[in-house]
Design a protein around this motif. Structure first.
Motif, PDB file in Angstrom:
ATOM      1  N   VAL A 159      53.298  41.892  52.437  1.00 36.02           N
ATOM      2  CA  VAL A 159      52.980  40.702  53.224  1.00 36.02           C
ATOM      3  C   VAL A 159      53.720  39.499  52.631  1.00 36.02           C
ATOM      4  N   THR A 160      54.357  38.717  53.493  1.00 30.46           N
ATOM      5  CA  THR A 160      55.003  37.472  53.098  1.00 30.46           C
ATOM      6  C   THR A 160      54.253  36.347  53.804  1.00 30.46           C
ATOM      7  N   TYR A 161      53.871  35.323  53.040  1.00 29.26           N
ATOM      8  CA  TYR A 161      53.071  34.252  53.632  1.00 29.26           C
ATOM      9  C   TYR A 161      53.402  32.906  53.003  1.00 29.26           C
ATOM     10  N   GLU A 177      48.863  45.906  60.505  1.00 27.43           N
ATOM     11  CA  GLU A 177      49.955  44.939  60.369  1.00 27.43           C
ATOM     12  C   GLU A 177      49.778  43.807  61.383  1.00 27.43           C
ATOM     13  N   ASP A 178      49.456  44.164  62.623  1.00 23.77           N
ATOM     14  CA  ASP A 178      49.271  43.156  63.679  1.00 23.77           C
ATOM     15  C   ASP A 178      48.126  42.205  63.347  1.00 23.77           C
ATOM     16  N   ASP A 227      55.465  36.737  48.357  1.00 23.69           N
ATOM     17  CA  ASP A 227      55.377  38.143  48.746  1.00 23.69           C
ATOM     18  C   ASP A 227      54.252  38.776  47.949  1.00 23.69           C
ATOM     19  N   ARG A 245      49.345  39.852  60.637  1.00 26.77           N
ATOM     20  CA  ARG A 245      50.332  38.910  61.203  1.00 26.77           C
ATOM     21  C   ARG A 245      49.704  37.888  62.135  1.00 26.77           C
ATOM     22  N   ILE A 279      54.123  35.275  57.476  1.00 24.89           N
ATOM     23  CA  ILE A 279      55.472  35.357  58.017  1.00 24.89           C
ATOM     24  C   ILE A 279      55.803  36.778  58.435  1.00 24.89           C
ATOM     25  N   SER A 280      55.407  37.735  57.607  1.00 23.11           N
ATOM     26  CA  SER A 280      55.634  39.134  57.966  1.00 23.11           C
ATOM     27  C   SER A 280      54.610  40.017  57.266  1.00 23.11           C
ATOM     28  N   ALA A 281      54.396  41.178  57.865  1.00 23.29           N
ATOM     29  CA  ALA A 281      53.519  42.196  57.296  1.00 23.29           C
ATOM     30  C   ALA A 281      54.050  43.541  57.757  1.00 23.29           C
ATOM     31  N   CYS A 282      54.396  44.382  56.805  1.00 27.53           N
ATOM     32  CA  CYS A 282      54.917  45.698  57.191  1.00 27.53           C
ATOM     33  C   CYS A 282      54.548  46.737  56.136  1.00 27.53           C
ATOM     34  N   HIS A 307      49.975  50.275  61.890  1.00 27.15           N
ATOM     35  CA  HIS A 307      50.654  49.271  62.722  1.00 27.15           C
ATOM     36  C   HIS A 307      49.645  48.271  63.289  1.00 27.15           C
TER      37      HIS A 307
END
Length: 75
Positions: A47-49, A23-24, A5, A27, A33-36, A20
């Motif tokens: 961001v999780t990667y 974020e896209d 993270d 991602r 894995i996620s971005a918010c 947003h």
């Protein structure tokens, strides 16, 4: 699989819709894995990667390639 993270601090104040879109973009990397972003602090992008196939530097590069000034924050 190991996951990492990280937080990206975006210096500019950008509208929610633009965040947003950012974020896209982040991602879109298959290793992310996620971005918010956080509603209470829209300057932060969490961001999780998977560090086996990307790095924090590449994630930061993706943000900066969109024209934003940003830096990494430690967790």
């Amino acid at each position: 699989m190991d996951i990492v993270d990280m937080i990206v601090h975006v210096d500019e104040t950008i509208p929610r819709e633009k965040m947003h879109e950012l974020e896209d973009v982040v991602r879109a990397d298959a290793c992310v894995i996620s971005a918010c972003s956080l509603n209470e602090n829209p300057h932060l992008l969490v961001v999780t990667y998977d560090p086996a196939c990307t790095s924090s530097g590449k994630v930061l590069d993706a943000v900066q390639a969109q024209g934003f000034h940003a830096e990494l924050l430690g967790l």
